[in-house]
Design an enzyme around this catalytic site. Structure first.
Site, mmCIF file in Angstrom:
data_model
loop_
_atom_site.group_PDB
_atom_site.id
_atom_site.type_symbol
_atom_site.label_atom_id
_atom_site.label_comp_id
_atom_site.label_asym_id
_atom_site.label_seq_id
_atom_site.Cartn_x
_atom_site.Cartn_y
_atom_site.Cartn_z
ATOM 1 N N ASP A 155 -22.066 -30.263 -2.421
ATOM 2 C CA ASP A 155 -22.921 -29.118 -2.101
ATOM 3 C C ASP A 155 -22.173 -27.791 -2.259
ATOM 4 O OD1 ASP A 155 -25.280 -27.896 -1.327
ATOM 5 O OD2 ASP A 155 -25.550 -29.104 0.476
ATOM 6 N N ASP A 208 -33.898 -26.220 -2.769
ATOM 7 C CA ASP A 208 -34.333 -27.456 -2.100
ATOM 8 C C ASP A 208 -35.839 -27.681 -2.220
ATOM 9 O OD1 ASP A 208 -31.721 -27.574 -1.389
ATOM 10 O OD2 ASP A 208 -32.081 -27.727 0.771
HETATM 11 C C1 GLA Z 1 -28.391 -28.245 0.984
HETATM 12 C C2 GLA Z 1 -28.785 -29.232 -0.114
HETATM 13 C C3 GLA Z 1 -29.708 -30.277 0.457
HETATM 14 C C4 GLA Z 1 -29.015 -31.009 1.605
HETATM 15 C C5 GLA Z 1 -28.571 -29.997 2.654
HETATM 16 C C6 GLA Z 1 -27.689 -30.641 3.712
HETATM 17 O O1 GLA Z 1 -29.491 -27.497 1.398
HETATM 18 O O2 GLA Z 1 -29.381 -28.575 -1.195
HETATM 19 O O3 GLA Z 1 -30.092 -31.217 -0.540
HETATM 20 O O4 GLA Z 1 -27.924 -31.718 1.104
HETATM 21 O O5 GLA Z 1 -27.814 -28.931 2.081
HETATM 22 O O6 GLA Z 1 -27.174 -29.718 4.608
#
Ligand code: GLA
Length: 388
Positions: A155, A208
């Site tokens: 991430d 997301d």
């Molecule tokens: C980010 C990622 C998500 C998830 C969250 C976890 O937003 O894009 O897919 O992994 O972090 O904290």
């Protein structure tokens, strides 16, 4: 004096490169995912509420429901499996939720014919403020390998001051290459950069997903912009599936599945596999649709013709006479739609049409095929004809 300062500089540069990368690899091999990865990830449904027991149950469900047989393989722990601080320089699993650590869990998954994915972050802290991998890439890659990890989702939160995104991802890729175990590298940096295909096996092209129709459609449009970067072992990732999480209708979820498959996107389920409705299970395990996603030609399908909110996607398959097609109706009412052979790269004349949800050949049609498509719905076909 000159010689002394030269050797001091060499020493400094050498030390910097060793400690900065920890892993000296020139080859960024990434042929670990020749077709789009398939699996399950904890984030969409469970967020931080994950535990060893839950993951065992999900793994069991993956097998008993037929998901594994349909091709799902990776079970990935997203954020929150780890503590906020390291112990003796190592990431540690939260002892309250993962009291046995990660290795026995990996062993369990492997014993079921599944694989373990794990989450970390290029920053010093993950998005949920757990310990991240910055400056510890080599230690973490070695630990992941020793635990039996097969897939790392990496991430983008809380980057270190003045760090470069590309260098951070590259460093982890190199460390994974040198860790002695093949580990798929999933870049999660919420948008495409052109260095990503040389470093990741897959990379997020979008922010997301949420469990909402409008958001799902936005991600499809964003992902469409990067078609030219997708090829076998290099996958655009418009984020995970929301199928079965309750925020969309079954028709809309089926559209997500059809669209992800025609886009050759990773199929990472994000629902509670222990409690699936028959419709959810039927959608996630449609082997004919999955075969389109996993077709070895690895082409990302594209929009070949579109009226207002009525879109025809087509994807070439490894059989040169075949095209996969999705007729996608974004409107709120049922609409007649038609696909013309010419628009999808097939010659005029007769072609055979197979419906991948009815699981049947509908027969031969001349020049085009017409069908009513449900509101927010989609029809998925494989059309076999003469190539142009
Ligand atoms: C980010 C990622 C998500 C998830 C969250 C976890 O937003 O894009 O897919 O992994 O972090 O904290």
């Amino acid at each position: 004096m000159k010689i002394k300062s030269f050797s001091f500089l060499t020493f400094v540069l050498f030390t910097f490169s060793v400690f900065n990368t920890g892993c000296n690899s020139d080859s960024l091999n990434h042929n670990l995912a020749p077709t789009p990865p398939m699996g399950w990830n904890s984030w969409n449904k469970f967020n931080c509420g994950i535990s060893d027991q839950l993951i065992h149950q999900i793994a069991d469900a993956m097998v008993t429901t037929g998901m594994k047989d349909a091709g799902y393989q990776y079970v990935t722990l997203d954020d929150c499996w780890q503590l906020p601080t390291r112990e003796n320089g190592h990431l540690v699993a939260n002892p309250e939720t993962f009291p046995n650590g990660i290795k026995p869990l990996a062993n369990y998954l492997h014993s079921k014919g599944l694989k373990l994915g794990i989450y970390s972050c290029r920053g010093r802290f993950t998005c949920e403020k757990k310990a991240g991998s910055y400056d510890y890439e080599n230690t973490d890659a070695q630990d992941f390998a020793a635990w039996g990890v097969d897939y790392v989702k990496y991430d983008n939160c809380n980057p270190a001051l003045f760090s470069s995104q590309q260098e951070d991802y590259k460093r982890m890729r190199e460390c994974l290459n040198n860790c002695g175990r093949p580990i798929v590298f999933s870049i999660c940096a919420w948008g495409f950069q052109d260095w990503m295909p040389s470093i990741g096996d897959l990379w997020r092209t979008t922010g997301d997903i949420t469990d909402k129709w409008q958001r799902m459609v936005e991600l499809v449009d964003t992902n469409e912009q990067y078609i030219s970067y997708s090829s076998p072992s290099h996958w655009n990732d418009p984020d995970m599936l929301e199928i079965g999480n309750g925020g969309m209708t079954d028709v809309e979820y089926r559209s997500q599945f059809n669209l992800w498959s025609i886009m050759a996107a990773p199929l990472i389920a994000g629902n509670d596999l222990r409690a699936m409705s028959p419709a959810t299970l039927e959608t996630l395990t449609n082997k004919e649709v999955i075969a389109v996603d996993q077709d070895p030609l690895g082409q990302q399908g594209r929009v070949e013709s579109s009226g207002k909110d009525l879109l025809i996607y087509a994807k070439s398959l490894s059989n040169p006479h075949q095209k996969a097609v999705v007729l996608f109706n974004r409107t709120a009412s049922g609409c007649p739609m038609s696909v013309h052979w010419k628009a999808i790269g097939l010659a005029e004349g007769k072609a055979n049409v197979r419906d991948l949800w009815q699981h049947k050949d509908l027969g031969e049609f001349s020049n085009e095929y017409k069908v009513m498509v449900l509101p927010h719905g989609s029809t998925m076909l494989v059309i076999t004809g003469e190539t142009l």
